[in-house]
Write an enzyme that holds these catalytic residues in place. Sequence first.
Site, short mmCIF file in Angstrom:
data_model
loop_
_atom_site.label_atom_id
_atom_site.label_comp_id
_atom_site.label_asym_id
_atom_site.label_seq_id
_atom_site.Cartn_x
_atom_site.Cartn_y
_atom_site.Cartn_z
N ARG A 70 1.23 -1.30 -0.25
CA ARG A 70 -0.11 0.07 0.00
C ARG A 70 1.01 1.74 -0.03
O ARG A 70 2.34 1.06 0.70
CB ARG A 70 -0.19 -0.29 1.32
N TYR A 198 -1.26 -3.51 -6.87
CA TYR A 198 -1.70 -4.35 -5.58
C TYR A 198 -2.80 -4.19 -4.04
O TYR A 198 -2.59 -3.55 -3.99
CB TYR A 198 0.20 -3.74 -5.27
N LYS A 207 -9.25 -2.38 1.68
CA LYS A 207 -9.27 -1.35 2.42
C LYS A 207 -9.97 0.07 2.19
O LYS A 207 -10.49 1.35 2.85
CB LYS A 207 -7.52 -0.88 2.98
N HIS A 227 -10.28 -2.46 11.31
CA HIS A 227 -9.05 -3.04 11.13
C HIS A 227 -8.59 -4.86 12.19
O HIS A 227 -7.75 -4.04 12.71
CB HIS A 227 -8.17 -1.86 10.85
N SER A 249 -1.13 -3.08 10.26
CA SER A 249 -0.73 -4.42 8.95
C SER A 249 0.78 -5.65 9.47
O SER A 249 1.03 -4.41 10.41
CB SER A 249 -0.52 -2.82 8.25
N CYS A 251 0.59 -7.54 11.84
CA CYS A 251 1.15 -7.19 13.42
C CYS A 251 0.09 -8.24 14.37
O CYS A 251 0.26 -8.48 14.85
CB CYS A 251 0.66 -6.16 13.91
N ASP A 276 -9.04 -10.02 8.92
CA ASP A 276 -8.76 -8.28 8.68
C ASP A 276 -9.59 -7.09 8.70
O ASP A 276 -8.84 -6.53 9.45
CB ASP A 276 -8.48 -7.76 7.35
N ARG A 365 1.96 -12.14 -0.62
CA ARG A 365 1.22 -12.11 0.07
C ARG A 365 0.27 -13.75 -0.78
O ARG A 365 0.61 -14.06 -1.87
CB ARG A 365 -0.09 -11.52 -0.65
P1 GTP Z 1 -2.11 -6.94 7.60
O1 GTP Z 1 -2.77 -8.77 6.43
O2 GTP Z 1 -1.45 -6.89 6.97
O3 GTP Z 1 -2.84 -6.52 8.06
O4 GTP Z 1 -1.73 -8.60 8.22
P2 GTP Z 1 -1.56 -9.42 10.04
O5 GTP Z 1 -2.15 -8.45 11.06
O6 GTP Z 1 -3.15 -9.69 9.26
O7 GTP Z 1 -0.81 -10.11 10.04
P3 GTP Z 1 0.35 -11.49 10.21
O8 GTP Z 1 -0.98 -12.48 10.90
O9 GTP Z 1 -0.20 -11.70 8.12
O10 GTP Z 1 1.62 -11.15 10.10
C1 GTP Z 1 2.19 -11.17 10.11
C2 GTP Z 1 3.90 -11.04 10.61
O11 GTP Z 1 3.45 -11.15 11.94
C3 GTP Z 1 4.24 -12.55 10.00
O12 GTP Z 1 5.26 -12.17 9.17
C4 GTP Z 1 3.68 -13.33 11.28
O13 GTP Z 1 4.28 -14.75 11.02
C5 GTP Z 1 3.74 -12.18 13.32
N1 GTP Z 1 3.61 -12.79 13.22
C6 GTP Z 1 2.30 -13.16 13.60
N2 GTP Z 1 1.94 -13.51 15.12
C7 GTP Z 1 2.89 -13.66 15.69
C8 GTP Z 1 2.79 -13.55 17.11
O14 GTP Z 1 1.86 -14.66 17.99
N3 GTP Z 1 4.18 -13.64 17.19
C9 GTP Z 1 5.78 -13.01 16.75
N4 GTP Z 1 6.55 -13.34 17.03
N5 GTP Z 1 5.36 -13.05 15.41
C10 GTP Z 1 3.64 -13.24 15.10
C1 SPV Z 2 -2.56 -4.66 5.36
O1 SPV Z 2 -2.30 -3.47 5.28
O2 SPV Z 2 -3.06 -3.94 5.91
C2 SPV Z 2 -3.17 -5.82 4.55
C3 SPV Z 2 -2.97 -5.60 2.81
O3 SPV Z 2 -4.20 -6.33 5.17
S1 SPV Z 2 -3.55 -4.73 1.99
O4 SPV Z 2 -4.87 -5.48 1.98
O5 SPV Z 2 -2.83 -4.47 0.66
O6 SPV Z 2 -4.20 -3.33 2.39
MN MN Z 3 -5.07 -5.29 6.98
#
Ligand code: GTP
Ligand code: SPV
Ligand code: MN
Length: 580
Positions: A70, A198, A207, A227, A249, A251, A276, A365
Amino acid sequence: MMTQLSALQSWVDQVAKLTQPDAVRWCTGTDAEYQELIESMLADGTLTTLNQAQYPNCYLHRSDPSDVARVEHLTFICTADETDAGPNNNWMDPDAAHAKIDALFDGCMQGRTMYVIPYCMGPIDSPYARCGVEITDSPYVVINMKLMTRMGEKALQRIENDKTFVKGLHSTGDLDPERRLIMHFPAELSIKSIGSGYGGNALLGKKCHALRIASHQARQEGWLAEHMLIVGLESPEGAIHYIACAFPSACGKTNLAMLIPPKSLPGWKIWTLGDDIAWLHLDDDGRLRAINPESGYFGVVPGTNEATNKNAYDMIRHDTIFTNVAVTKDGEPWWEGKKNGEPATDWQGRDFDAANGKAAHPNSRFTVAATNNPSYSALADAPQGVPIAAIVFGGRRKELAPLVYEAKSWAHGVLVGASVASETTAANAGEVGVVRRDPMAMKPFCGYNFGDYWAHWLSFAARSDKLPKIFHVNWFRQNAAGEFLWPGFGENLRVLRWIIDRCENRVAANETPIGFLPNPADIDTTDLDISAATMQALTSIDRAQWRAEMESVGEYLESYGDRLPDALREQQRNILAALR
Ligand code: GTP
Ligand code: SPV
Ligand code: MN
């Protein structure tokens, strides 16, 4: 004429006149249409085939190397009055914005097909669902929308009944970052996006619609567009608590939403509603209910393996679109954190060379339908959604924020959400690892002034006495050596269990100025290799650090000037005074 709804037909005609496509195609959302688009993208190189024996119906898309995340600096909220967009958004005058972006749309679809995608955000028969139509010249967008939303004929029928829809116009344009813009017109319920193919820039249902435009509508209509993941936690006794968690994002939302319970918590089951976005409404009884407007996941690939997230690992073994991962010599997708295989080509399609950096892009992704998820909850399709027992905010913070704490009231919880700060990630173009304020994990996504948004959140207290409790978690505390103090992933259920126990008044807690913290003994650490000293560090606060933090929160809040609700200022002042 492809629709009876003249407002839709005339908009499509007007866009075709401006963008001059070779053909206009109304998407019906069938599997045959999906397959046909896959074939044509394989033929022209937009997609490549992955190993079909190991990864059936999985394909790889490599986006332009300048177009991998983004772009908040190119994202605008266009309101008549600049202060309505707020200091949290880039602003442009609506007339100037239309003129600027229409000049880029002029003739931009020559030689291409224009796809018209009717979609529904939320269960098709839900009173809380809202529809939109995305016009795009990207077949990659069409197939992603097919996996992520309820799109096609049924959505069109609902739009014709509702007689209202969000208008989203998208073109990949020439992918020149100088001619890339993502614009939102909340008063017109419309979006215009050009120059990026993207994720969040191009899949406009996500979003742009379900957060930026929907948050604006939600404020007017008395609900919340957030979110947040939505997950059901089923105890061994069979009680299910649904929680909604807002983390910035990359996290941890996708991971938490489909976590595998640790062996030492036998009998627990996890049900994923969403990973999400959540739309939250008060029902007639005053309970907050959530639906997930999406029906698929656009998730972070790196880090996914059998130990961290076996559900996701299994889910992306078939019928998945991968974007910007590496490939092994056997044609299997590969990413950092995958335990088997090795990269032969990197995310840009070059022979892999560690000197060029990571093999998979850090923001690579997967796109999959939610029904691929082994922990999918059938209630994701329930028109009324699920009742929410707890709201959980969180961020990625090496220091300061304890593993978990509980807000003392709804208003305090709104301050906890407004104070979220997190280290930046690869999900947005720009520097990674810098702590920034990301209130409610909505900094990139709130379609209006945060001051008004916090006032809207606060207003729920007067409307219900059955609101969920609010918590804050941090899975990302580190020691001096840069190692995570908490094991994370499936083990996070140990913390969620404490949260449920607090909601059910089953466990006492330590009152501190920032909220209620757990007694270390109340977080079950059976079978974990974690010392008492680490648990103590994770469940206590450093008052001097927190004084500095609350001072900084105060300065941040004041930057919203007279839009800042007094009640929030008061919460911040009381906590600071108690810390002094
Ligand atoms: P968006 O799709 O961008 O909104 O992100 P999201 O909040 O769904 O994040 P996602 O669960 O994909 O995690 C992103 C990164 O954080 C990945 O590389 C995970 O491996 C890492 N991660 C997720 N949960 C944990 C956790 O509990 N501990 C640690 N150390 N890393 C984590
Ligand atoms: C984020 O960035 O929080 C995502 C991926 O979930 S995107 O759809 O590119 O915003
Ligand atoms: Mn997101």
